[in-house]
Write a protein that holds these residues in place. Structure first.
Motif, PDB file in Angstrom:
ATOM      1  N   MET A   1     -17.960  12.501 119.555  1.00 40.14           N
ATOM      2  CA  MET A   1     -18.268  13.328 118.730  1.00 40.14           C
ATOM      3  C   MET A   1     -17.024  13.709 117.799  1.00 40.14           C
ATOM      4  SD  MET A   1     -21.379  13.808 118.810  1.00 40.14           S
ATOM      5  CE  MET A   1     -21.693  11.904 119.237  1.00 40.14           C
ATOM      6  N   LEU A   2     -16.110  13.982 118.638  1.00 42.08           N
ATOM      7  CA  LEU A   2     -14.853  14.482 117.763  1.00 42.08           C
ATOM      8  C   LEU A   2     -14.212  13.436 116.961  1.00 42.08           C
ATOM      9  CD1 LEU A   2     -12.170  16.363 117.620  1.00 42.08           C
ATOM     10  CD2 LEU A   2     -11.317  15.603 119.675  1.00 42.08           C
TER      11      LEU A   2
ATOM     12  N   PHE B   1     -18.662  24.526 108.453  1.00 43.76           N
ATOM     13  CA  PHE B   1     -17.566  23.785 108.759  1.00 43.76           C
ATOM     14  C   PHE B   1     -17.734  22.533 109.621  1.00 43.76           C
ATOM     15  CE2 PHE B   1     -15.724  27.923 107.727  1.00 43.76           C
ATOM     16  CZ  PHE B   1     -14.684  27.652 106.883  1.00 43.76           C
ATOM     17  N   TYR B   2     -17.279  21.225 108.991  1.00 42.16           N
ATOM     18  CA  TYR B   2     -17.390  20.318 110.049  1.00 42.16           C
ATOM     19  C   TYR B   2     -16.827  20.475 111.438  1.00 42.16           C
ATOM     20  CZ  TYR B   2     -18.336  17.275 105.851  1.00 42.16           C
ATOM     21  OH  TYR B   2     -18.897  16.735 104.531  1.00 42.16           O
ATOM     22  N   ALA B   3     -17.499  20.177 112.386  1.00 44.90           N
ATOM     23  CA  ALA B   3     -17.355  20.399 113.941  1.00 44.90           C
ATOM     24  C   ALA B   3     -17.475  19.379 114.629  1.00 44.90           C
ATOM     25  CB  ALA B   3     -17.582  21.526 114.274  1.00 44.90           C
ATOM     26  N   ALA B   4     -17.127  19.030 115.702  1.00 45.16           N
ATOM     27  CA  ALA B   4     -17.382  18.137 116.714  1.00 45.16           C
ATOM     28  C   ALA B   4     -18.664  18.662 117.456  1.00 45.16           C
ATOM     29  CB  ALA B   4     -16.334  17.793 117.708  1.00 45.16           C
TER      30      ALA B   4
ATOM     31  N   LYS C   1     -15.214  24.955 121.573  1.00 48.87           N
ATOM     32  CA  LYS C   1     -15.589  24.235 120.292  1.00 48.87           C
ATOM     33  C   LYS C   1     -14.632  23.502 119.668  1.00 48.87           C
ATOM     34  CE  LYS C   1     -19.650  24.023 119.076  1.00 48.87           C
ATOM     35  NZ  LYS C   1     -20.609  23.285 119.608  1.00 48.87           N
ATOM     36  N   MET C   2     -14.756  22.676 118.799  1.00 45.32           N
ATOM     37  CA  MET C   2     -13.741  22.052 117.852  1.00 45.32           C
ATOM     38  C   MET C   2     -14.169  22.001 116.663  1.00 45.32           C
ATOM     39  SD  MET C   2     -12.751  18.998 120.483  1.00 45.32           S
ATOM     40  CE  MET C   2     -14.419  18.455 121.170  1.00 45.32           C
TER      41      MET C   2
END
Length: 195
Positions: free
Chosen positions: A144-145, A114-117, A102-103
């Motif tokens: 998405m990123l 948290f904001y994540a892709a 995950k990112m």
């Protein structure tokens, strides 16, 4: 050919995967992703990263180029990001390790998440022996990123390096789209297509 394919055992490649995982965990604590990766790259490693539908794949040849460009310049602005692993797979016949991750940004929403892709990234390592990789390919949900990066810029969370990265990406995407449209027009002319 068969002898080459069966050169490494499942256990050896799985141990290599554990080494990568441990290296990444340590890098998460220190923020030193570039330095950490040096321990797992063969001198002649080839690194590829799919950048999305309109941009060409990024390729770096040799450990120096990977360290300087792929893990240096291209990783600028992602200080404090986390990349937790999901699952992993080992193919001992091809000498390949695959894992997903995950990112997750360090930017916190008001609800504590948290904001994540969205989606996963996938890494493919072709094992070189001696605990090193000779070919690495990263594939991620590029759009998405990019949306996540843009959210960080819009919300004022992103650092200067990230803001510059987003600005540069928009410029490159515009140029790539213009080139693609030009290519399609050339095809129309070449084949005499008319609406």
């Amino acid at each position: 050919m068969t002898a080459e394919l069966n050169k490494y055992t499942y256990e050896e490649i799985e141990a290599f995967g554990k080494k990568i995982h441990d290296v990444m965990l340590e890098a998460r604590k220190t923020g030193q992703y570039v330095v950490a990766n040096e321990a797992i790259l063969d001198d002649n490693v080839v690194y590829e990263w799919a950048l999305g539908p309109t941009l060409p794949a990024y390729v770096a040849n040799g450990k120096d180029a990977v360290m300087r460009n792929a893990l240096g310049a291209e990783m600028a602005g992602v200080d404090g990001w986390k990349y937790p692993w999901g699952d992993y797979w080992v193919d001992p016949e091809k000498g390949v390790l695959i894992y997903n991750w995950k990112m997750i940004s360090p930017w916190e929403r008001s609800d504590g998440t948290f904001y994540a892709a969205n989606g996963y990234g996938y890494s493919f390592h072709t094992y070189a022996g001696n605990g090193r990789t000779k070919h690495k390919t990263d594939i991620c949900e590029s759009q998405m990123l990019q949306y996540c990066h843009a959210e960080g810029v819009a919300g004022g969370f992103a650092n200067e390096a990230m803001r510059e990265k987003v600005k540069m990406r928009r410029t490159r995407e515009t140029m790539a789209l213009e080139n693609w449209i030009e290519h399609l027009e050339e095809l129309r002319e070449e084949y005499g297509y008319k609406e």
